[in-house]
Every structure is written in C-alpha cells, then in structure tokens.
Design a protein around this motif. Structure first.
Motif, mmCIF file in Angstrom:
data_model
loop_
_atom_site.group_PDB
_atom_site.id
_atom_site.type_symbol
_atom_site.label_atom_id
_atom_site.label_comp_id
_atom_site.label_asym_id
_atom_site.label_seq_id
_atom_site.Cartn_x
_atom_site.Cartn_y
_atom_site.Cartn_z
ATOM 1 N N THR A 328 1.130 -1.188 0.417
ATOM 2 C CA THR A 328 0.096 0.190 -0.040
ATOM 3 C C THR A 328 0.318 1.629 0.082
ATOM 4 O O THR A 328 1.723 1.211 0.674
ATOM 5 C CB THR A 328 -1.093 -0.642 1.564
ATOM 6 N N ARG A 437 1.792 -0.135 -6.087
ATOM 7 C CA ARG A 437 0.178 -1.072 -5.227
ATOM 8 C C ARG A 437 0.022 -2.302 -5.721
ATOM 9 O O ARG A 437 0.010 -2.870 -5.045
ATOM 10 C CB ARG A 437 -0.167 0.474 -5.357
ATOM 11 N N GLU A 531 -7.900 3.892 1.252
ATOM 12 C CA GLU A 531 -6.316 3.176 0.934
ATOM 13 C C GLU A 531 -6.649 2.874 2.720
ATOM 14 O O GLU A 531 -7.201 3.025 3.575
ATOM 15 C CB GLU A 531 -5.211 4.500 1.421
#
Length: 962
Positions: A328, A437, A531
C-alpha cells in the motif's frame, strides 16, 4: 582469447596462436555473432546472410553444422566457458564474450575514450592505437562488398571519423609539416570531403606554404563546382579568406560544410570533450541511501536470495531476475528497494539505473516507457539527437547497450506490467527491481517475476525507526507516548518519517509533548478514503504542515495546483511569485520535514498522498483570486520558457504575440539548441499536463500558445498523434489568430500521418482565418503547406500555383527564409512537371540564400531536391552526393521523417543504376524509420520492396522518370 574482425576474420588462442576457420560461411557466422555479442541473432537472419538469394532446403541443418564447428574452434582456442559461450537461445544463437576481446569493440572504446582527453598528444596516441587495430576492410575474408556494406557500412565511416579526429589532434599539437604528405594523399582520394581540404589547407598554411594552401582550396572549389554546380561551404571559404589575410580561421570548424557522417561524429566528439569529460563513468542513478532505515530483515534476506554465489565471485543467475515489491501507499516499498540496492550495487559493476514511473500520480502524469527509456539512454551516454523516437527502437537500443553488462535497474512506483515491459533488458547479467501498489501479476505470469508483498512494519520496528531518527534516549524517556504516536501513524513508514522529522527539528520537545501536539489535530480531520491502514494519515500531514513557516506553508499549498509530476526551482518561483533565490530556502524547509523530496537535484516532487493533501489545503485556505494568480504566474513561466526554447530550435520560425504575463517572472534561459531540446524532453510531461490545465482553468491563450511552442519538438520526434490530441482539445478556445495557428499545425500533423482530407480541411480553414485577420506571412505559410500537401497527392500544377502565391507573399513581406524555402519548393515542382534543368537553377539560388541566412534544415531540403533533379537528368553520381549531403544535415537536426524520405529517394537512384542490393538496404532503413514514427509513406515503400523482391527488372531504368 582474441577475436579480429577489422580485416580478415581471425580467432587467436590465449597463447596467441591462430585458430583456423577454413570455410567462409563459418567465418561469416562468427563475425555476425561478434558484431552484436550478447544479443540473440535469429536463425532466419543468419540464413538470409549466408544464402542471400534462395537458401537450400537443408539451410538450417547446415547452419547447425557451422555453429558446431565454431564451438569446436572456440574449445581448441582454450575459451573459458564462463567468458565465451555460444548457445542456442530461442529462435537463434547468442555468443557471450567480453567486448574487449573483439578488436571492433576495442576500437570503439578507444575512440570514445580519446574524445574525452584534452591533451592533443595523448588524444592522438589513443586514436592511433585504435586505428592500428585495422588490418584491412572489416570482415575482408567473410563478406563480399555488398554484404560487407550491409553489415559494416557505418564502420568505415567511423574509421574515417577517427582518422580525421587524429589529424585534428596532430594539428592541435603543432605537427603541421609532418601531416602534409598524408593529408595530400587523403585529399586526392576523397576530393569532396571539405573537412580534409580544410585540414590540408591549415597544415600547409601553418608550414609557411600559403600559396599551396590556397591552391588546395582552388582544387576543391573546382571539383565541387564541376560536379555539383555549387561553391564550397561558408566555413571553407572563411578559412581561405583568413589564409589570404594571414589570419588563422576556424580551421577544422570547416567540418560542417562537408555535410558527411565523419563531420557529425567529429563534431560530436569535440563536443564530448567539452561537455562530457566523464563519459566513461558508469551510471549510478540510485537515490541516496536512507540513513534511518531499520528492520525489514526478512525481506532483505529474500531479496538477497535472488543473487547466487558462483566460482570466481558474486554473480546473478543465468536468467534475468525480476522482483516486484508490492504494498500500500506509504508502506516503505521504495525505502526497502533503495536500501537493498545500495547493499548489493557492488555486484553490478556496469552501473545502476533508476526511474520513478509515477504510476499513481494524482494528476495522472505518469512516466511513459518512452520517457523512461530516453532517461536511461542519456545515462548510458547516448546523445539526445541520437535517441530514436519510437519506443520499440528505443527498447532495442537500450537492450543492445546492456548486452553482456551487469546493471541493476530500479523501476519505482509502476502502475502495471505494460509500463514495465519495454524497460526490461535482455541481458542475463542484469537485475530488475519493481515497486508498485499492485502485484503486477502479468509480469509474474509471463516474465517469471518474483512477487514480494510488503506488510506494515511491526510495532518494534516502528519504535526502532523512531529511535534511529530521533535518538534512543528520547524514545526511552517517553516510552509511554511512543505507542500512541505509532498508533496514530498507523505504523506507516511515511507517517513515522514525518513525525521523526518534526521531532528532529525540535530537540527541546519531549516525546510526550510531541504525542500531545499530534493528538490535538486528530478530532477535526477526515480520513483518506480507499487507502488501507492510513485512516489517520491526514492527521500526521496536518500536524507537520502546521509547523511550517508562513512562506513554506504557502508554497506547499500552491504546489497542490501544479499540474505536472515534478517542479523545478524556477517554476516553483513563478508559482509563488518570488525570485528563485527566495524560493530555494522554502523548498529546503519542505524537504527537511519530508513534505517534498528533491530528486534529481533541482527538481522537487511529492509523494502522491502528500500531493493530494496539498491540493485539499489550497482549495480550503486560499481564495479563488489567489489560486488564479498562482496559476497565471506558473503558466507564464512555462509559456515564456517554452517560447524561448522553440525559437532557439527553429530561429526562423515566425514569432507569435504571447499572452500578457501577470508579472515579469523567472523564465528558463538556454545556451544552445541541444539544451532547449533537453529542456523540452525533461518538461514534456509537465507541459502536456499544463495545456489541458490551462484550458480547463480559463487560460485559453496560454493553452494554444503552449501547444504552438511544442510543435517543433514534436515534429522532430515524430509525435504527431500526441500533438493532434493536445491541439484538438483547445481549438475552440483560441481567438481567430490562434485558431489559424492551430488549424495549420493540425493540418501539418494530419498530413504527416497520411490523413490528407483532414489535412486539407484544416489548412483551408487556416488560410481563411489568416486572410480574415490580414496576416500575409501567415497566408504565405499556409500556401507553403498546401504546396507540400498537393505535391504529395501528385497534384503538381495546383501545388505550383500555391508555391508561386507563397513566394509572392514572402517577397512582399521581405521574408527571406520563406523566399529561400519556396525557391526550393518551386524547384521540386519543376522536377515533378519535368523541367529538370530549371529545377537545378532554382535549387542553386535557394542554396545560396539558405546558406546566407544559415538555415540548415532548408539547406537539407534543397540538397534533397537537387539530388532529385540530378537523378532525372541522368546525373546519378551527383544525385547520390546531393542525397548524402541532405541525409547528413537531416541527421544533425534529428529530423527522422526527412531522413527517411531522402533515403527513399536515394534508394531509387541506386535502383536505376543497377545497385539493387544497395537500394534494398537503403529502402529497408527508410521503412524502419517510417514505421517507428508511424508515417503513411511506409505502405508505398513496402510495396516497392515487395516489387523489388518479385521482379527487379520491372523497376525504373536509367533515364526514366519516377
């Protein structure tokens, strides 16, 4: 073991004994593999070279036998299997050798090294050593004349360039009299090389033989006038004038007038001595190592498992390792990759390459594969003008340069596999690290990449990170508050780094006070949506932002308005409305608290999460008027800078009246066209983003004028689809004058892509608009463009009408550059209509005027036209010389389209004189360029090649028109 290609093909054992390859075909296969060591040469290509007409049914079996015999010869020469390996690979064969064991590659290395040496004596000695490697024509006993030219055509020119460089060095060292016999012989053998004539004149003059120097000039002039009907170039004439007056002129700077490839290489070598004194330095592009990096030991161990130890030292596996580090945002992927890369960089002696692909940039300004490749090629010492425009060609060059090398490549922040694939080398000695990511499963499935998913650091590792950066004693003294800080930072390394930077800048604060200060901003801040594990990251950002000085806070917010991926010092100054020296400390303050990063030096970028946060702040804290003024200043900076660069690239381009700047802000300055091209290449992602940004925020004039400034750069790079997209989006926003410019640029771009109907429509609209606003120069320009378009469509008499209208308008406005170019256009059309001698007359007038105004692109076009006219008059040798002049000038300017167009013309001249193999190779070179830039002429040339393959006798014969 040693291999020799510069003469007969020889294989020498380690003891210096000659190992015979008795058959020419064996020598040819070995030579072809050695020309490109470490690169797979396909079986089909080898068969085509061995049997150039119809290969026998047993061609593949015979090739296998030849390869087997070469392997036997390599073994008998005592080759080390680790250093010399001939292996079957995919659809072909690959020969791995150390490049320095091949005389050809040693020659190139010595020449490159010589061009970095300032001392003329040492430079001459190095070049002499390189030239002594030549024992005759390259591949003398392996290939005949045509095949040798196909395989080594550029080598002889490189040899001549090195010879000319050595003569330059000897002249510089004062060896004038010693050089006269050699130069006299060379000038006699190559009477049309003006560079040699200039060197001979200079040697004679400095030896006290002024009359002989002027006689040498007269001989050269007589030959050029007799063969081409033209005077020598301005530099050679200037040298003659300086000798007459007993002043030394620009001596070897007479190079450019000769217009040959040796000239270009010599001038490039001279420039390299001045601008690139460290060409031999390997690339080392890794970002600085992170002093505060801690933990992640299991991941570092897994990465090290990608490397293996073999006898003789550290190495990499036979297949190229690729690792994708996924996780992430803010979790520390880049930090892990950079840290490990620094730990193992000693295993990659040929260097390290790095690029931030910006795959998740909030403004959508990701790095394209082409941009990344151009950056890598620059790091590998390829001059900008020598970088091919197409991604496929760039990838091929990049992989060729890395063949047999051991390089570590870090591709940071990739969006998907397609962004990565063109950047993968073919060399098994390289290693590729990718951060993203996403896991990039496509790379895992097809390229065998190793996936590594990065998790959050443990609480212990987070505490250690704070201790390393803040100090173990402070952390121990505030242990009760450390857990709270780590929780609020969600264990994200990015957030922890920001908190640690705050603590480091305030050493008097205790950890408890820092934790309390951080908690004060938690209650009124929303979470970032979508997120993982960063629900309180905005809290950390806000806490750090509130510690900034007023000026730094203001700049941070304004950077949220910037449309591109990164910003220079001068652009940041324009955005903030201050001088560059005032903005530097503000940028430094933002770097210190980890809100922006500086990499490379002088360019500043956000983490994409911080960019989104700055954009939120500027829309919350700054009023509409302030935001508009900041955008106005920023767009002024880019427009003023781009306009200067555009006119430096094309000084005779008709100027436009720029949008009125809000204030006189800092604009970039450029010392030469190369720097302007580099600036466009560096800023292209920013400028592309700035055009729609200007259009969407009410700065219509800035939008179309920014597009105008980019057109020369795009045309030279063959990026017409990209230019059309940018222009289509802003056409409706411009005033009538701006619309005329845009329609004209759209017409030219569509014409280059073969969209003739669209091109004609846009050019007619441009003509109507220029008439409406009374712009006679603009009308002439459009008539010029219509001339070219109608000529493409074989509507020659209509084209001639437009050419004469353009010429009249240029004469009425005293536009000398336009007059010169239209004289060339009229000449071209006379050729097409059949008035060949009249065309030659117009060309000569055009060349005189173009030389007077120093218009090199115009000269190149006129040389091409002159070659075309000579061809139709049956003067094929003069046509070939003229085409070569044009090609060398187009290559100096990096004009890929016109280079290919002239190659197509040259191929026809070669064809009608019976040199069909030369014509085939010339057309193939042109076809490759047309394909690379996506030009419509590729189809026509493909058809000619097919016709040549079917029936060479059906093509035009001498004396016939095309």
């Amino acid at each position: 073991m040693e291999f020799r290609l510069l003469g007969s093909v020889h294989l020498l054992s380690a003891s210096g004994e000659l190992v015979r390859l008795n058959r020419r075909m064996e020598r040819l296969v070995l030579a072809v593999l050695l020309l490109e060591p470490g690169r797979v040469i396909t079986t089909d290509r080898l068969i085509d070279l061995l049997w150039r007409e119809a290969p026998p049914a047993a061609a593949r079996t015979t090739l296998q036998t030849l390869v087997s015999r070469i392997r036997t010869a390599l073994r008998s020469a005592g080759g080390d299997d680790q250093l010399v390996r001939l292996v079957a690979h995919g659809q072909g064969y690959l020969l791995q050798v150390q490049p320095d064991t091949v005389d050809l590659h040693r020659f190139r290395r010595l020449v490159d090294a010589a061009r970095t040496i300032d001392d003329p004596g040492l430079r001459s000695a190095r070049l002499t050593a390189a030239l002594e490697l030549w024992r005759g024509p390259a591949l003398a006993d392996a290939a005949d004349g045509d095949l040798r030219e196909q395989l080594c055509g550029g080598l002889e020119e490189s040899r001549f360039a090195a010879l000319s460089d050595r003569i330059d060095a000897d002249l510089e060292a004062g060896r004038h009299s010693e050089l006269i016999p050699e130069l006299s012989r060379l000038a006699h053998e190559h009477p049309m090389r003006e560079r040699l004539s200039g060197q001979l004149m200079l040697a004679l003059h400095r030896s006290g033989r002024r009359a002989d120097a002027l006689a040498a000039y007269r001989r050269t002039r007589e030959i050029l006038v007799a063969e081409l009907g033209l005077e020598p170039g301005s530099e050679l004439r200037g040298l003659a004038a300086s000798i007459i007056t007993d002043r030394e002129g620009p001596a070897v700077d007479a190079d450019e007038a000769s217009g040959n490839a040796a000239t270009a290489e010599a001038r490039a070598g001279s420039a390299a001595r001045v601008e690139h004194p460290a060409r031999s330095v390997v690339p080392a592009q890794l970002p600085p190592a992170l002093a505060g990096f801690v933990g992640r030991t299991a991941y570092l161990r897994d990465l090290s498992d990608l490397l293996v130890e073999r006898a003789g030292g550290p190495a990499v596996p036979p297949s190229m390792p690729i690792c994708v580090i996924a996780g992430t945002a803010g979790i520390g992927k880049t930090a892990l990759a950079v840290t490990w890369a620094h730990q193992v960089r000693h295993r990659f002696p040929d260097g390290q390459l790095h690029v931030n692909l910006r795959g998740f940039d909030p403004n959508g300004s990701s790095t394209s594969p082409g941009e990344a490749l151009r950056g890598f090629l620059e790091a590998l010492h390829i001059p900008t003008r020598q970088v091919p425009p197409g991604v496929e060609a760039q990838t091929g060059l990049y992989r060729s340069l890395l063949a047999d090398k051991r390089v570590l490549i870090l591709l940071d922040n990739a969006r998907d596999a397609e962004q990565v694939r063109p950047l993968l080398p073919a060399s098994p000695g390289c290693l590729v690290l990718v951060t993203s990511r996403n896991v990039l499963s496509g790379l895992v499935a097809t390229e065998g990449a190793v996936p590594m998913r990065l998790d959050l650091p443990s609480a212990a590792e987070a505490s250690e990170l704070l201790a390393r950066r803040v100090g173990a004693e402070r952390i121990a003294a505030g242990s009760s508050a450390v857990e709270d800080i780590i929780t609020r930072c969600a264990r994200l390394p990015l957030a922890l780094a920001i908190v640690a930077a705050r603590a480091a800048t305030k050493p008097s604060l205790t950890i408890e006070e820092l934790a309390t200060e951080l908690s004060q901003y938690a209650h009124d801040l929303d979470a970032f949506d979508g997120e993982e594990a960063i629900t309180q990251l905005r809290t950390v950002f806000s806490w750090s932002y509130r510690t900034l000085s007023v000026g730094a806070a203001h700049l941070f917010r304004l950077l949220g308005l910037h449309p591109g991926p990164d910003v220079s010092v001068s652009a940041a100054a324009g955005l903030a409305g201050v001088d560059p020296h005032q903005v530097r400390p503000l940028l430094a303050e933002l770097v210190r608290v980890h809100l922006i990063a500086e990499h490379p030096p002088g360019r500043y970028a956000f983490h994409d999460l911080l960019a989104a946060y700055a954009a939120e702040l500027v829309h919350t804290h700054d009023c509409d008027a302030d935001r508009r003024d900041a955008r106005h200043r920023l767009l002024d900076h880019y427009l003023q800078s781009a306009y200067r660069a555009a006119l430096l690239l094309e000084p005779r381009r008709d100027p436009i009246e720029l949008a009125t700047p809000l204030v006189e802000g800092p604009a970039e300055d450029f010392v030469d066209p190369d720097r302007a091209m580099e600036w466009f290449a560096d800023e292209r992602p920013v400028l592309l983003a700035a055009i729609p940004h200007a259009a969407s925020t009410g700065f219509d004039r800035h939008a179309w004028q920014l597009a105008w400034t980019l057109s020369t750069f795009y045309n030279r790079q063959g990026r017409w689809p990209e230019l059309i997209t940018a222009l289509d989006g802003i056409l409706r926003l411009a005033d009538r004058s701006g619309q005329a410019h845009i329609h004209r640029l759209l017409g030219l771009s569509h014409a280059h892509l073969g969209h003739d109907d669209s091109a004609c429509t846009h050019l007619q609209q441009a003509l109507d608009l220029t008439k409406a606003v009374g712009d006679r120069t603009g009308q002439a320009n459009v008539h010029h463009n219509l001339t070219w378009l109608y000529a493409r469509e074989k509507r020659d008499r209509e084209a001639l009408v437009h050419a004469r209208q353009a010429l009249d308008l240029y004469q009425a406005t005293n536009h000398r550059a336009g007059q010169a170019r239209m004289l060339n256009a009229v000449a071209w059309l006379h050729v097409r209509i059949g008035n060949h001698q009249e065309a030659v007359t117009h060309c000569r007038h055009a060349l005189i005027m173009l030389e007077e105004i120093e218009d090199r692109p115009g000269q190149a076009n006129s040389w091409d036209t002159l070659g075309y006219a000579f061809h139709h008059l049956g003067r094929y040798e003069q046509a070939t010389i003229a085409y070569q002049r044009a090609l060398d000038l187009f290559r100096l300017d990096g004009d890929r389209f016109h280079e290919a167009d002239t190659l197509a013309h040259l191929g026809e001249t070669q064809c009608v004189t019976g040199a069909t193999e030369k014509a085939r190779r010339t057309w193939q070179r042109a076809l490759r360029i047309f394909h690379e830039i996506g030009h419509a002429d590729a189809g026509q040339l493909q058809a000619k090649l097919a016709q040549l393959d079917r029936d060479p006798t059906s093509l035009p014969k001498p004396g016939l028109s095309r």
